[in-house]
Design a protein around this motif. Structure first.
Motif, PDB file in Angstrom:
ATOM      1  N   MET A   2      15.328 -20.085 -14.373  1.00 28.82           N
ATOM      2  CA  MET A   2      16.003 -18.839 -14.040  1.00 28.82           C
ATOM      3  C   MET A   2      17.472 -19.057 -13.678  1.00 28.82           C
ATOM      4  SD  MET A   2      13.832 -16.369 -14.414  1.00 28.82           S
ATOM      5  CE  MET A   2      14.452 -14.991 -13.486  1.00 28.82           C
ATOM      6  N   ARG A  52      11.512 -20.160 -12.563  1.00 29.45           N
ATOM      7  CA  ARG A  52      10.979 -18.802 -12.467  1.00 29.45           C
ATOM      8  C   ARG A  52       9.839 -18.761 -11.442  1.00 29.45           C
ATOM      9  NH1 ARG A  52      11.744 -14.937 -16.125  1.00 29.45           N
ATOM     10  NH2 ARG A  52      12.440 -16.515 -17.620  1.00 29.45           N
ATOM     11  N   GLY A  88      17.993 -13.392 -16.256  1.00 29.49           N
ATOM     12  CA  GLY A  88      17.247 -12.318 -15.620  1.00 29.49           C
ATOM     13  C   GLY A  88      18.143 -11.380 -14.848  1.00 29.49           C
ATOM     14  N   ASP A 167      14.412  -9.325 -11.430  1.00 29.20           N
ATOM     15  CA  ASP A 167      13.834 -10.628 -11.773  1.00 29.20           C
ATOM     16  C   ASP A 167      14.174 -11.649 -10.696  1.00 29.20           C
ATOM     17  OD1 ASP A 167      12.855  -9.778 -14.357  1.00 29.20           O
ATOM     18  OD2 ASP A 167      14.952  -9.779 -15.002  1.00 29.20           O
ATOM     19  N   LYS A 198       8.266 -13.092  -8.632  1.00 28.75           N
ATOM     20  CA  LYS A 198       9.715 -12.924  -8.706  1.00 28.75           C
ATOM     21  C   LYS A 198      10.409 -14.160  -8.136  1.00 28.75           C
ATOM     22  CE  LYS A 198       9.342  -8.694 -10.235  1.00 28.75           C
ATOM     23  NZ  LYS A 198       9.768  -8.315 -11.605  1.00 28.75           N
TER      24      LYS A 198
END
Length: 427
Positions: A2, A52, A88, A167, A198
């Motif tokens: 992420m 993530r 994200g 996100d 999340k």
């Protein structure tokens, strides 16, 4: 992945020679600057990756680089060198009032924040009722936010941040502003987002929250990433450095307050009192040491010293102290951590209603548990001696003592706490 930081650096220029008036600026064209500008490095060659679904805590002293890191992630700032990759939608609550226009109402600012996050007005219209309901600002939502208190700002900002289904959620020490009930409500919602997978970046000076909430923690110090590890290991490193600086501060203050030797004193060098030997620094022990806990004992119900405790049986933690000077209204405390770092409890004599008028010379204080609820395992015990306000440590032992617990025949094996209970089956 992420979030990726690769050798990221960010610096700001500090203007040391301020020329504010037109005359000063014109004059400055014809003479060199008296004090050269200085580069302040908020981050230096920082690299890390956040996967993530991870919840990551950022800790460090004020000005260490935490907020700069978050602003780079949200694209408020750009790095001077290195690469920042973010995958994200990011919802960030970086500081009170960020993203709010003071002359717009709370409702109008909700739509403004939504547009900044890429939502259409129709999409935000669907989210507005939930945002207002969570913020608990129904009576004030159509009032210009310039009339809001800091707590109301935080309520509205947090309500927007967590109700736009991000996100990545970023919070920067904002929960410290809200009242206790709303803080609990916010933490409950953060835990819900965590369970939904999340990615969360959580900046806080509350180490207990970081331990409980986060999967990892990053410690920043003067723009450098010092530790990237489990919350327990990262916080231990941070507190060790903090405690060392605090010990140096206390020693400096004592040296500054020490009386100067009298001029012409007849005391010879051989008669002079030798200074006390320097105490080796211990990252898990700190305090000013006007009084000290010099011994900790574990006792059973018969008052006998034991090496291991047993689930469901009596346990007394006895703290022997030495007061080098009279201490008024001291407070003794205990904390028990599971070996994994989980903080189980942290009682103290003041909260329990025991007021000790004064301690002088030697004595001991007992913390008695009638039925030990801990299940079998290895635990770490902290003991502490503070002033009545709980702000000044005389002696704090941070998880320096081992507590080994064996389970009796109670029929439970999993977890850390034994809760007496019964099972019933009905047909």
């Amino acid at each position: 992945m992420m979030i990726i930081f690769e050798n990221v650096s960010k610096h700001f220029t500090i203007k040391r020679d301020r020329r504010n008036s037109i005359q000063e600026r014109i004059a400055g064209l014809f003479k060199p600057q008296a004090v050269p500008d200085e580069d302040f490095w908020a981050l230096r060659d920082v690299s890390f990756t956040i996967n993530r679904g991870e919840t990551v805590g950022l800790i460090g002293h004020n000005g260490s680089g935490k907020s700069t890191t978050l602003k780079l992630i949200t694209r408020i700032l750009q790095p001077n060198s290195g690469k920042v990759v973010v995958d994200g939608r990011v919802s960030a609550l970086l500081e009170l009032g960020s993203g709010f226009h003071p002359d717009l109402t709370g409702r109008e600012n909700i739509f403004l924040n939504g547009s900044l996050l890429g939502f259409s007005r129709a999409e935000m219209a669907e989210k507005v009722p939930a945002i207002i309901r969570f913020s608990e600002l129904e009576e004030f939502i159509d009032m210009p936010v310039k009339h809001y208190s800091s707590g109301m700002y935080m309520r509205l900002g947090f309500a927007v941040a967590i109700n736009v289904d991000p996100d990545i959620l970023i919070t920067d020490e904002v929960l410290a502003v809200g009242d206790e009930l709303f803080q609990r409500k916010c933490l409950d919602r953060i835990y819900q987002l965590k369970r939904r997978g999340k990615t969360i970046l959580f900046v806080s000076h509350a180490m207990g929250q970081v331990r409980d909430l986060c999967d990892r923690a990053l410690w920043f110090h003067h723009g450098n990433l010092m530790t990237d590890s489990t919350p327990t290991e990262t916080i231990d490193d941070y507190l060790a450095e903090t405690n060392q600086r605090d010990a140096e501060r206390i020693e400096a203050e004592k040296a500054a307050e020490a009386p100067e030797p009298e001029v012409g004193s007849s005391e010879t060098e051989s008669e002079a009192v030798a200074p006390e030997p320097a105490v080796e620094f211990d990252p898990r022990r700190w305090g000013s040491h006007e009084a000290e806990i010099y011994k900790v004992e574990l006792l059973n119900a018969a008052g006998e010293e034991i090496q291991t405790a047993t689930t469901g049986q009596a346990l007394t933690i006895r703290m022997h102290y030495q007061a080098h000077e009279p201490i008024e209204k001291p407070v003794f405390g205990v904390a028990i951590h599971h070996r994994t770092g989980f903080h189980i409890n942290g009682p103290n004599s003041r909260f329990a209603g025991l007021e000790i008028p004064e301690i002088a010379e030697q004595g001991y204080v007992d913390y008695h548990i009638e039925n030990l609820p801990l299940l079998e395992g290895n635990y770490e015990l902290s003991v502490a001696l503070y002033d009545h306000t709980l702000t000044h440590p005389y002696d704090h032992h941070d998880r320096k003592h081992d507590l080994r617990v064996y389970a009796a025949s109670i029929g439970e094996q999993f977890g850390a706490i034994y809760i007496p209970s019964q099972w019933h089956w009905h047909k």
